[in-house]
Every structure is written in structure tokens, then in C-alpha cells.
Design a protein around this motif. Structure first.
Motif, PDB file in Angstrom:
ATOM      1  N   CYS A 111      21.868  76.804  30.641  1.00 19.84           N
ATOM      2  CA  CYS A 111      20.467  77.075  31.013  1.00 19.84           C
ATOM      3  C   CYS A 111      20.177  76.651  32.459  1.00 19.84           C
ATOM      4  O   CYS A 111      19.031  76.391  32.813  1.00 19.84           O
ATOM      5  CB  CYS A 111      19.533  76.357  30.047  1.00 19.84           C
ATOM      6  SG  CYS A 111      18.048  77.298  29.710  1.00 19.84           S
TER       7      CYS A 111
ATOM      8  N   ARG B  73      25.466  69.727  20.239  1.00 18.45           N
ATOM      9  CA  ARG B  73      26.408  70.763  19.802  1.00 18.45           C
ATOM     10  C   ARG B  73      27.860  70.390  20.122  1.00 18.45           C
ATOM     11  O   ARG B  73      28.784  70.783  19.419  1.00 18.45           O
ATOM     12  CB  ARG B  73      26.018  72.101  20.452  1.00 18.45           C
ATOM     13  CG  ARG B  73      26.903  73.261  20.054  1.00 18.45           C
ATOM     14  CD  ARG B  73      26.264  74.596  20.371  1.00 18.45           C
ATOM     15  NE  ARG B  73      25.244  74.913  19.375  1.00 18.45           N
ATOM     16  CZ  ARG B  73      24.692  76.115  19.212  1.00 18.45           C
ATOM     17  NH1 ARG B  73      25.052  77.116  19.993  1.00 18.45           N
ATOM     18  NH2 ARG B  73      23.790  76.322  18.295  1.00 18.45           N
TER      19      ARG B  73
ATOM     20  N   PHE C 100      21.331  70.959  22.260  1.00 19.52           N
ATOM     21  CA  PHE C 100      22.541  71.580  22.827  1.00 19.52           C
ATOM     22  C   PHE C 100      23.559  70.542  23.260  1.00 19.52           C
ATOM     23  O   PHE C 100      24.766  70.787  23.184  1.00 19.52           O
ATOM     24  CB  PHE C 100      22.186  72.578  23.924  1.00 19.52           C
ATOM     25  CG  PHE C 100      21.569  73.814  23.350  1.00 19.52           C
ATOM     26  CD1 PHE C 100      22.353  74.757  22.703  1.00 19.52           C
ATOM     27  CD2 PHE C 100      20.199  74.017  23.377  1.00 19.52           C
ATOM     28  CE1 PHE C 100      21.798  75.883  22.111  1.00 19.52           C
ATOM     29  CE2 PHE C 100      19.622  75.141  22.793  1.00 19.52           C
ATOM     30  CZ  PHE C 100      20.424  76.074  22.160  1.00 19.52           C
TER      31      PHE C 100
ATOM     32  N   THR D  49      18.114  72.901  26.552  1.00 21.50           N
ATOM     33  CA  THR D  49      17.153  73.958  26.279  1.00 21.50           C
ATOM     34  C   THR D  49      16.235  73.623  25.104  1.00 21.50           C
ATOM     35  O   THR D  49      15.250  74.310  24.872  1.00 21.50           O
ATOM     36  CB  THR D  49      17.957  75.251  26.027  1.00 21.50           C
ATOM     37  OG1 THR D  49      18.970  75.298  27.029  1.00 21.50           O
ATOM     38  CG2 THR D  49      17.129  76.485  26.120  1.00 21.50           C
TER      39      THR D  49
ATOM     40  N   THR E  37      24.992  68.076  29.505  1.00 22.42           N
ATOM     41  CA  THR E  37      24.228  69.324  29.419  1.00 22.42           C
ATOM     42  C   THR E  37      23.258  69.312  30.604  1.00 22.42           C
ATOM     43  O   THR E  37      22.420  68.417  30.693  1.00 22.42           O
ATOM     44  CB  THR E  37      23.459  69.375  28.091  1.00 22.42           C
ATOM     45  OG1 THR E  37      24.384  69.114  27.038  1.00 22.42           O
ATOM     46  CG2 THR E  37      22.805  70.739  27.895  1.00 22.42           C
TER      47      THR E  37
ATOM     48  N   GLN F 267      23.166  85.111  29.990  1.00 25.12           N
ATOM     49  CA  GLN F 267      21.794  85.517  29.648  1.00 25.12           C
ATOM     50  C   GLN F 267      20.679  84.552  30.008  1.00 25.12           C
ATOM     51  O   GLN F 267      19.549  84.765  29.632  1.00 25.12           O
ATOM     52  CB  GLN F 267      21.723  85.798  28.143  1.00 25.12           C
ATOM     53  CG  GLN F 267      21.606  84.566  27.236  1.00 25.12           C
ATOM     54  CD  GLN F 267      22.932  83.928  26.857  1.00 25.12           C
ATOM     55  OE1 GLN F 267      23.905  84.055  27.576  1.00 25.12           O
ATOM     56  NE2 GLN F 267      22.974  83.238  25.744  1.00 25.12           N
ATOM     57  N   LYS F 268      20.995  83.496  30.729  1.00 25.28           N
ATOM     58  CA  LYS F 268      19.906  82.557  31.001  1.00 25.28           C
ATOM     59  C   LYS F 268      19.548  82.600  32.488  1.00 25.28           C
ATOM     60  O   LYS F 268      18.937  83.558  32.921  1.00 25.28           O
ATOM     61  CB  LYS F 268      20.257  81.192  30.431  1.00 25.28           C
ATOM     62  CG  LYS F 268      20.367  81.317  28.890  1.00 25.28           C
ATOM     63  CD  LYS F 268      20.373  80.037  28.146  1.00 25.28           C
ATOM     64  CE  LYS F 268      20.580  80.324  26.659  1.00 25.28           C
ATOM     65  NZ  LYS F 268      20.759  79.122  25.866  1.00 25.28           N
TER      66      LYS F 268
ATOM     67  N   SER G 112      29.466  84.213  23.809  1.00 26.36           N
ATOM     68  CA  SER G 112      28.204  83.597  24.218  1.00 26.36           C
ATOM     69  C   SER G 112      28.490  82.236  24.852  1.00 26.36           C
ATOM     70  O   SER G 112      29.650  81.830  24.990  1.00 26.36           O
ATOM     71  CB  SER G 112      27.267  83.460  23.018  1.00 26.36           C
ATOM     72  OG  SER G 112      27.626  82.353  22.227  1.00 26.36           O
ATOM     73  N   GLY G 113      27.442  81.542  25.201  1.00 26.78           N
ATOM     74  CA  GLY G 113      27.583  80.234  25.829  1.00 26.78           C
ATOM     75  C   GLY G 113      28.384  79.255  24.984  1.00 26.78           C
ATOM     76  O   GLY G 113      29.143  78.434  25.514  1.00 26.78           O
ATOM     77  N   THR G 114      28.233  79.369  23.674  1.00 28.38           N
ATOM     78  CA  THR G 114      28.947  78.455  22.779  1.00 28.38           C
ATOM     79  C   THR G 114      30.462  78.631  22.900  1.00 28.38           C
ATOM     80  O   THR G 114      31.222  77.662  22.860  1.00 28.38           O
ATOM     81  CB  THR G 114      28.487  78.668  21.323  1.00 28.38           C
ATOM     82  OG1 THR G 114      27.061  78.549  21.296  1.00 28.38           O
ATOM     83  CG2 THR G 114      29.075  77.638  20.379  1.00 28.38           C
TER      84      THR G 114
HETATM   85  C1  LIG Z   1      21.725  78.606  25.030  1.00 30.20           C
HETATM   86  C2  LIG Z   1      22.523  77.387  25.272  1.00 30.20           C
HETATM   87  C3  LIG Z   1      23.782  77.209  24.683  1.00 30.20           C
HETATM   88  C4  LIG Z   1      24.343  78.162  23.688  1.00 30.20           C
HETATM   89  O1  LIG Z   1      24.546  79.414  24.232  1.00 30.20           O
HETATM   90  P1  LIG Z   1      24.708  80.683  23.289  1.00 30.20           P
HETATM   91  O2  LIG Z   1      24.821  81.799  24.279  1.00 30.20           O
HETATM   92  O3  LIG Z   1      23.499  80.765  22.431  1.00 30.20           O
HETATM   93  O4  LIG Z   1      25.939  80.494  22.494  1.00 30.20           O
HETATM   94  C5  LIG Z   1      24.500  76.079  25.018  1.00 30.20           C
HETATM   95  N1  LIG Z   1      24.007  75.170  25.867  1.00 30.20           N
HETATM   96  C6  LIG Z   1      22.811  75.300  26.439  1.00 30.20           C
HETATM   97  C7  LIG Z   1      22.327  74.272  27.391  1.00 30.20           C
HETATM   98  C8  LIG Z   1      22.027  76.420  26.157  1.00 30.20           C
HETATM   99  O5  LIG Z   1      20.832  76.558  26.734  1.00 30.20           O
END
Ligand SMILES: *Cc1c(COP(=O)(O)O)cnc(C)c1O
Length: 389
Positions: free
Chosen positions: A167, A92, A89, A139, A135, A195-196, A62-64
Motif C-alpha cells: 500500500c 499476515r 497485514f 492498510t 509493513t 493495484q494500490k 496478488s500482493g500476498t
Molecule cells: C493489500 C495488502 C496486502 C495483500 O495484497 P493482496 O493483493 O490483497 O494479496 C498485503 N500487504 C499490504 C500492506 C496490503 O495493503
């Protein structure tokens, strides 16, 4: 369209038929030349989208995971990282960096606002940072970072720029060939997920490294990672008939189609379309007494965090709206219950958003709150047309 609901959470986002159809194709072997050809095309198309002369990595995750790949391959334990955070985010990166023993400094904005460029300048002047994370669109808050202002400041101090585009990529300008000041003052790493704003189901971590970021990886020699080490993936991205770890074959089919649609539309058109979506959705919702959290000059093109008018209960509002076919997300952290988040990105269409605005109005009326749907739709149309060239 197999979609029965309008998925307007800020990721995952609506998937179109051609992507579902691509994913439903027979699973070929992961080193089969026919599959490798599709994978290679997806990699090259991603380079084209980001205009990078560096390397792109597309792996299951995933994005993480993409955030982790970006960080662990550029910044070593004990080195300094500055995190510019506009919300959940952005934050994170703090925990992530700490997990690898990276020395973190943070600039956090008040939620809804941007970190001031002066604060960034001051931090950078006071220490020697290896990299800075930004970022692009947070999100949690719907706040976008102003790259045109931040990049020249950061680059003056020689730090690598790691851009979280989870995102934003595919909807907000992320041009790795663009110079922000001197000829080498560029975005060094862009990371994202499938997925975004790209509009493919969740499942892929996507990271692009420019030559400076690749040089940073080379200097590190060893990194405290295995699956995340880009050196394990370089040979596969150059020639996907080689094996390191099994790629998610059907996800790659879907992504190849998703990225084809992105390039077919064209980046300039996509940037303008998303800008128009953001402005129009936020303007329309003010007709209902709702208020975007982000100041308009800092608001993201891809999603909005919207504060409820007095007397609306979050869970009631969202479940009623969902029963009409529109799914939006709750807010995070201290805003939980006080706001909702609506995505307007990727394969989402203008028609879908107009319908959603109407159904949000009907939901408010059902809950006993006045809502002038006609006015909301008029505002939507006005702001949409003034923001599309
Ligand atoms: C959704 C998102 C993430 C995390 O992505 P995952 O696919 O949930 O791991 C990280 N950064 C931003 C800006 C996001 O929107």
C-alpha cells in the motif's frame, strides 16, 4: 474516463484511461519479441522506481504472493524471523511464515500506534534473526512504519529487511539505494502489488531483491516452492522471450503504462503529493467529527482509517456514499462497524478527493448528522497547500 465510480477503497485504486487502453490491446504471444520488449521495459522501469541494482520479479498474482516470494527465498524453515506489525497485514506474515516452518517472533503495536523502536532494539539484541518484516503502510490501520528510525536499528544487528510496500510503493519513499547508517545498510527486499499506490488493476505480484537478498537465496540452495522460487524466474526477467510460466500479457501492458506514468511524474513529486493527500483528507474529515485512528505522526500518506462519530451506522453510511458515486471500505477486525478506510493514492487526484469530502459531508447530513462542508473543504485546502512544497 470509463470510471463511473470514485474507487477510494485502499486498493484497488482508480485506473486511468491510458492504462485501460493499454490493457485492451491485442494479446500477443507471451514469448513474442514485441511483448518481451514491453515486459523488459516494465521490469527496468520498476528497478528505476525502486533504485535497485538487484533483480525485480513481476509475476501473475496478488500482493500476498509477493509476500510469500519475499519470505520463501530468504528465510528457511527453522530460521528466525521478526515481524513488526502495525495491524492486519503485518500479522499476515505470522501465518505465512508458520506455513513454511519459519521461527516467528512478533512485535505488535496497539492499533493506531507504531511499535516502539526500543522494543525492536530489545528483541534484536536477544536473538539472532535472519530477517525482519516491516509493513510500510498497514492498510488495516493507516499506520506507516518509520523506516528512518527502524532501519538503522535492524541493520546494526545484521538482519535482512523485507519491506511490504503493497500500500506504499510508488507513493511513499522506498529507495533501495539509500543507506540507513553504514554503506550496506539498505532495504533488502521490497514487495508490492499492482493495484494500490501504483494504480493498475489487481493481478501482479512485484518483488525486488538487492544483492544481499539474492546472496541469501543462493545460500539456501533449495527452497520449498516452485512458482515462488525466484531462481525459476531469473532467466525470464533477464530475457522475457524465455518461458517458465505464462505471464499475464495484458496485465503487463497495463502495468508498463502505469509504471511509465509513475516515472513521468517523478518519485519526489509523488511522495509530496501523497503526503499532502493524507494530511488534507484527515484534516478535512475532522470537521465532521470524524477521527483518524492513526496518530498524525504515524499516519500513512496513502490511506486513512477513520473512526465514525457517534450514531453513524457503517453499512448505511457506506451504501449511501456509494449511491453518490464514492466507494470506501469498511474497517477490519475489532474496528469493523466503527470506522471506514479511505484510500488516497495512485491515480487519485486532488479534485476527486475534494469531491469525496463534499459527498461524505452530504451523506452525513442525509443520515441526520451535522456536517460543515465549507469548513471541511477549507481545512482540506489549507493542509494540502502547506504540505506541498
Ligand atoms: C493489500 C495488502 C496486502 C495483500 O495484497 P493482496 O493483493 O490483497 O494479496 C498485503 N500487504 C499490504 C500492506 C496490503 O495493503
Amino acid at each position: 474516463m470509463p470510471n463511473k465510480e470514485m474507487l477510494l477503497v485502499p486498493g484497488p485504486t482508480p485506473v486511468v484511461d491510458s492504462i485501460y487502453e493499454a490493457m485492451a490491446k491485442e494479446t500477443w504471444g507471451h514469448t513474442d519479441p514485441r511483448f518481451a520488449h514491453i515486459f523488459k521495459r516494465a521490469i527496468e522501469s520498476t528497478k528505476e522506481m525502486l533504485k535497485t541494482d538487484g533483480d525485480v520479479f513481476i509475476v501473475a498474482g496478488s500482493g500476498t504472493l509477493a509476500m510469500e516470494m519475499a519470505l520463501v527465498n530468504t528465510v528457511a524453515a527453522g530460521e528466525k524471523l521478526l515481524v513488526i506489525s502495525h495491524g492486519y497485514f503485518g500479522d499476515r506474515f505470522i501465518k505465512l511464515g508458520q506455513a513454511y516452518g519459519i521461527d516467528i517472533d512478533v512485535l505488535q503495536s496497539e492499533w493506531g500506534k507504531q511499535v516502539s523502536p526500543e522494543a525492536v532494539e530489545k528483541k534484536l539484541a536477544g536473538a539472532n534473526y535472519k530477517a525482519v518484516t516491516i509493513t510500510h503502510a498497514d492498510t488495516s490501520t493507516g499506520v506507516a512504519a518509520d523506516l528512518d528510525t527502524l532501519l538503522p536499528i535492524i541493520k546494526k544487528h545484521g538482519a535482512l529487511v523485507i519491506l511490504d510496500g503493497v500500500c506504499a510503493t510508488g507513493a511513499m519513499e522506498e529507495d533501495m539505494s539509500k543507506s540507513y547508517g553504514g554503506p550496506d545498510d539498505k532495504i533488502d527486499v521490497v514487495l508490492t502489488g499492482s493495484q494500490k499506490a501504483i494504480g493498475v488493476p489487481p493481478g501482479l505480484a512485484i518483488v525486488a531483491f538487492n544483492q544481499s537478498a539474492l546472496a541469501a537465496r543462493e545460500k539456501l540452495a533449495k527452497v520449498p516452492a516452485y512458482y515462488c522460487d525466484i531462481y525459476n524466474w531469473l532467466p525470464i526477467m533477464a530475457d522475457p522471450t524465455k518461458y517458465f510460466a505464462t505471464p499475464p500479457v495484458n496485465m503487463i501492458y497495463g502495468y508498463a503504462e502505469g509504471i511509465r506514468l509513475v516515472l513521468e511524474e517523478g518519485m519526489e513529486k509523488r511522495y509530496a503529493r501523497h503526503k499532502a493527500y493524507g494530511k488534507a483528507v484527515r484534516a478535512a474529515l475532522t470537521a465532521y467529527g470524524m477521527k483518524p485512528l492513526a496518530e498524525e505522526k504515524a499516519a500513512a500518506a496513502t490511506l486513512s482509517c477513520i473512526l465514525y462519530p457517534d450514531g453513524i451506522k457503517d453499512s448505511e453510511f457506506r451504501s449511501k456514499l456509494a449511491s453518490k458515486g464514492v466507494v470506501v471500505a469498511g474497517a477490519l477486525a475489532y474496528l469493523s462497524g466503527k470506522a471506514f478506510r479511505i484510500g488516497h493514492m495512485g491515480n487519485t487526484t486532488k479534485d476527486m478527493l475534494e469531491e469525496a469530502i463534499k459527498l461524505i459531508g452530504e451523506t452525513l447530513i442525509d443520515l441526520g448528522h451535522p456536517a460543515n462542508i465549507e469548513k471541511a473543504l477549507t481545512l482540506f485546502a489549507e493542509h494540502f497547500s502547506t504540505s506541498v512544497r
